[in-house]
Scaffold this active site. Structure first.
Site, PDB file in Angstrom:
ATOM      1  N   THR A  74       2.286   7.679  -6.765  1.00 26.55           N
ATOM      2  CA  THR A  74       3.131   6.533  -7.102  1.00 26.55           C
ATOM      3  C   THR A  74       2.457   5.274  -6.556  1.00 26.55           C
ATOM      4  O   THR A  74       3.041   4.510  -5.800  1.00 26.55           O
ATOM      5  CB  THR A  74       4.556   6.749  -6.567  1.00 26.55           C
ATOM      6  OG1 THR A  74       5.002   8.031  -7.019  1.00 26.55           O
ATOM      7  CG2 THR A  74       5.526   5.710  -7.088  1.00 26.55           C
ATOM      8  N   HIS A  75       1.199   5.130  -6.889  1.00 23.35           N
ATOM      9  CA  HIS A  75       0.412   3.979  -6.461  1.00 23.35           C
ATOM     10  C   HIS A  75      -0.101   3.241  -7.684  1.00 23.35           C
ATOM     11  O   HIS A  75      -1.295   3.153  -7.915  1.00 23.35           O
ATOM     12  CB  HIS A  75      -0.759   4.424  -5.572  1.00 23.35           C
ATOM     13  CG  HIS A  75      -0.333   5.181  -4.358  1.00 23.35           C
ATOM     14  ND1 HIS A  75      -1.192   5.948  -3.611  1.00 23.35           N
ATOM     15  CD2 HIS A  75       0.875   5.291  -3.751  1.00 23.35           C
ATOM     16  CE1 HIS A  75      -0.525   6.498  -2.602  1.00 23.35           C
ATOM     17  NE2 HIS A  75       0.722   6.125  -2.665  1.00 23.35           N
ATOM     18  N   ASN A  76       0.819   2.749  -8.483  1.00 25.37           N
ATOM     19  CA  ASN A  76       0.456   1.942  -9.649  1.00 25.37           C
ATOM     20  C   ASN A  76       0.238   0.513  -9.172  1.00 25.37           C
ATOM     21  O   ASN A  76       0.960   0.044  -8.291  1.00 25.37           O
ATOM     22  CB  ASN A  76       1.587   1.980 -10.668  1.00 25.37           C
ATOM     23  CG  ASN A  76       2.172   3.372 -10.848  1.00 25.37           C
ATOM     24  OD1 ASN A  76       2.905   3.847  -9.987  1.00 25.37           O
ATOM     25  ND2 ASN A  76       1.841   4.021 -11.923  1.00 25.37           N
TER      26      ASN A  76
END
Lengths: 257, 575
Positions: free
Chosen positions: B508-510
């Site tokens: 979840t590292h957009n």
């Protein structure tokens, strides 16, 4: 849990050595059938246990006489048999039937998940042009299960002349392999492989989710792998143990309190 | 309905929104925080030792039935909706993804802020992939250092400094940028698997150090006076809320500070869909409340602190800034969408057990020997790298039953294998950089809409050759480490799939889409996260990253938020 026969059955099998198990299981099964029929007199919906009595002793345990919210009895027998082949009762320990995986999946399909909760279901729907797009279908998991069970039944009758649960164990395994590889050609609305992946995930959940959700009965799943469950049930021990690598931590797992 | 005007309105109450709420109310400003989800806190997580509810059914995440994204891999492909969460897990509710995060709290390396100029200087222009649009941040590590420090002391980050004012410290990360002072709290207790990793890495001449953690190993009082207790190592961190408040999250830190000020009004179930403006200044934000009514909140300063995607989507929906055009390269809103490149491996042991169910999100060891430009890339065919880590974050059984390759996926053999290996495996992973490309970007989808009738955001993204080579390189290094660790069987995966897969969890590292920079022509915000085109609008978060580093982003998100607050309060950049 009111399922006394189930407890008897488990003790019997757990205590017998491997070589003796076949006969022991058969005796146990007959005892269980008695309980099942007795249950049928009261509940009125468990006639399939009589059929089970005629099956070989290596067969999976019976479907426990508990009411269901989604599956009919024929579907329940298939789901039970499929789950049992995936996590079979053997000399090592109990299986998916003992863990009430059927009850878990039955409940799962009447939950928000079964109705397509948290899924974007607006159209238009297109078949993906390449990989990586996940499921692109308007069908809910309930739709998928119903279609898959019908397709599976058609396939088994064509191949073996029986339903899945009445097929030989080796035939059942062949069908599961074919499902996994997407080679069951009676599936039309969804791919056999996609259904298999969904079913396998549901079996995992039924084995390893908190018993709160109807599966993992007697904490069978957690005991099998040694997952202790809720650490707080033993008074916050991890903070004292995490850096003591050689101190064993063998406890009876406990569910969410 | 038009509501009374406030000094500041914040859209999205997670880490960035919480920090700005705390800092701006401390400075005397009145702040309204708009959050689409519900209020929540430690008391709501009393029953969170529940893998099915939180990890499988995404209790704390965005509801994709109402709002999702579409994805296409190339400009010519038809984008399809991401119908279920999978690849990434944005949060919803007060605290945002900052409540269900793991707690790994990094600073990016000095080189990360100058990736383009540093790469050109060391390797020349031919080293940068032809279609890559990487750019320098327009801010240096040294400029950001005081804000990193502020975030770490607010959150009580546990770690070991590797570089104190230029002096390399034994046991810390020798590759990190210089810190003014050490972490506020010493490292967490050692767990077994990370120690095995640490010793193997040392044996190979690498430089492992304790992963910086937002899970407190002891009680801590932060500079705002907020007191939190110690971690229980229960193993339910990422995807879960912390019921003891030992994991730093906005609800147990900055939002307490903001609420104590008496100047913060938190409004939940407020789904913002537009910013009203005149082309130079924003006047108000429009949202739909719980009953479906449209409300208008006027404010002097508007701060977007939603997750990456909604920061960008709100700019596009409000026609603020120039949308990026991948054909011409003109415009910046939506540009440089990046992600994270993963590779990893497992070491199976016949005779060692690891108590894998114990742990906390960020507990573990890491090494930076193959991150950023800490190693010579000459002849490797890629730029960038990633941190390599081994964590002890708990092994919840539905989702953590590793078995050696070749094991059947079901049946008696599988049943035996999961029993044998559940507690006899360690996992090592590399979290790789994701560089920017001309054709990786965000815009509004022409077809699909959310539950309120607004267009979904469209993501155009796929894996490129640079990332494939990086992942394979990382896997080879991980294999060496697992073998040095004495694993009886080592399995690594360093091959990225044919296409980026939205259904498989990765990270979840957009990042990107409203990027920071020194030049208004190639960025959306200046280095205070202030929009070039709108002096009273700030867009704060990982949306500001011009490309993603080989690290978890939260430390840098926090630093950017503190800098934006400093700009508003002390530099008066908004006026």
């Amino acid at each position: 849990m009111a399922d006394q026969s189930h407890g008897d059955e488990k003790r019997t099998t757990d205590d017998v050595p491997h070589e003796a198990q076949r006969g022991a299981s058969r005796r146990t099964l007959l005892k269980v059938v008695g309980a099942g029929v007795a249950g049928a007199v009261v509940g009125g919906a468990t006639t399939h246990f009589v059929e089970d009595a005629l099956r070989p002793a290596t067969a999976p345990p019976h479907v426990p006489p508990r009411a269901l919210r989604f599956f009919n009895d024929a579907q329940a027998r298939v789901i039970t048999a499929m789950a049992e082949r995936m996590f079979p009762r053997d000399e090592g320990g109990p299986g998916a039937t003992d863990a009430h995986v059927l009850d878990y999946i039955d409940g799962r399909l009447v939950s928000a998940w079964g109705l397509g909760g948290r899924t974007y279901r607006q159209g238009p729907f297109f078949a993906p042009q390449d990989s990586g797009h996940g499921l692109q279908t308007p069908m809910t998991p309930r739709d998928i299960y119903l279609d898959a069970l019908a397709a599976l039944d058609a396939y088994c009758h064509r191949q073996f002349g029986t339903s899945f649960d009445q097929a030989q164990l080796s035939q059942q395994d062949d069908v599961l392999h074919a499902l996994e590889q997407g080679k069951v050609d009676t599936f039309t609305t969804i791919s056999a492989a996609q259904f298999f992946a969904m079913f396998r995930q549901n079996v995992l959940e039924g084995l390893f989710a908190d018993p709160l959700y109807g599966g993992n009965a007697d904490l069978i799943g957690w005991k099998w792998i040694g997952f202790p469950g809720d650490p707080m049930a033993y008074g916050d021990p991890y903070g004292k143990l995490i850096d003591k690598f050689d101190t064993p931590y063998n406890v009876e797992p406990k569910p969410l309190q | 309905m038009r509501l009374p005007e406030t000094d500041v309105v914040i859209v999205g109450v997670g880490w960035a929104g919480g920090i700005l709420a705390a800092e701006l109310t401390k400075a005397g400003l009145h702040v309204v925080g708009l959050e689409r989800g519900h209020a929540r806190g430690t008391g709501d997580f009393q029953h969170d030792i529940d893998e099915l509810r939180y990890a499988v059914d995404y209790e704390m995440m965005q509801d994709t039935a109402q709002e999702t994204w579409t994805l296409r891999h190339t400009l010519s492909e038809r984008a399809l909706p991401i119908r279920q969460l999978g690849s990434f897990l944005p949060g919803t509710g007060v605290g945002g993804a900052g409540v269900h995060w793991q707690g790994l709290t990094w600073r990016f390396e000095p080189r990360d802020f100058t990736i383009r100029s540093s790469t050109l200087a060391r390797y020349g222009a031919q080293a940068i992939p032809a279609d890559s649009t990487i750019q320098d941040w327009g801010i240096s590590y040294d400029q950001l250092e005081p804000y990193y420090d502020k975030f770490e002391y607010m959150a009580g980050i546990a770690g070991k400094a590797g570089n104190l004012q230029g002096q390399i410290q034994p046991g810390g990360n020798p590759f990190e940028g210089a810190r003014a002072r050490d972490y506020p709290v010493g490292p967490m207790l050692d767990a077994h698997a990370p120690v095995v990793f640490r010793d193997a890495a040392k044996k190979l001449g690498y430089h492992p150090f304790p992963s910086p953690s937002a899970n407190l190993p002891r009680a801590y009082t932060n500079p705002d006076g907020v007191i939190r207790g110690a971690c229980t190592y229960c193993g339910f961190c990422e995807r879960f809320g912390c019921w003891v408040g030992a994991k730093a999250d906005p609800t147990v830190t900055v939002l307490r500070t903001a609420q104590q000020s008496g100047k913060f009004e938190l409004r939940t179930e407020a789904n913002v869909f537009q910013i009203a403006h005149d082309g130079n200044r924003a006047h108000s934000v429009l949202y739909v409340d719980a009953q479906g009514n449209v409300q208008e909140q006027p404010a002097n300063i508007v701060i977007l602190t939603a997750y990456v995607f909604n920061n960008v989507r709100l700019l596009l929906l409000s026609q603020m800034g120039a949308p990026y055009d991948p054909q011409t390269g003109a415009g910046s809103v939506g540009k440089n969408y990046c992600y994270q490149v993963g590779s990893g491996g497992s070491g199976f042991f016949e005779r060692v057990t690891f108590h894998r169910y114990m742990g906390s999100g960020a507990n573990g060891y890491s090494m930076d020997d193959f991150n950023a430009d800490n190693f010579d890339h000459t002849g490797l065919g890629f730029i960038g790298g990633g941190v390599i880590s081994c964590g002890a974050s708990g092994a919840r059984p539905i989702q953590s039953l590793p078995v050696p390759p070749g094991t059947p996926t079901w049946g008696a053999q599988w049943k035996a294998a999961i029993r044998k290996y559940y507690d006899r495996v360690i996992s090592v992973g590399m979290q790789g950089e994701s560089i920017a490309y001309r054709t990786h970007f965000l815009d509004l989808d022409p077809t699909y809409r959310d539950a309120w009738g607004q267009p979904l955001l469209r993501i155009t993204f796929d894996w490129e050759d640079n990332e494939r080579k990086m992942a394979a390189f990382g896997a080879a290094k991980i294999k060496d480490i697992l073998q040095a660790a004495g694993a009886d069987l080592v399995a690594v995966s360093g091959q990225l799939p044919a296409h980026y897969d939205t259904a498989v969890y990765q990270s979840t590292h957009n990042t990107g889409g409203a990027i920071i920079g020194a030049d208004p022509a190639t960025s959306v915000v200046n280095n205070y996260c202030q929009m070039w085109d709108f002096a009273n609008v700030f867009v704060v978060g990982a949306s500001a990253f011009p490309q993603n580093a080989g690290r978890n982003p939260t430390g840098t998100v926090g630093a950017l938020a503190y800098r934006a607050a400093d700009g508003i309060v002390n530099k008066r950049v908004a006026t």
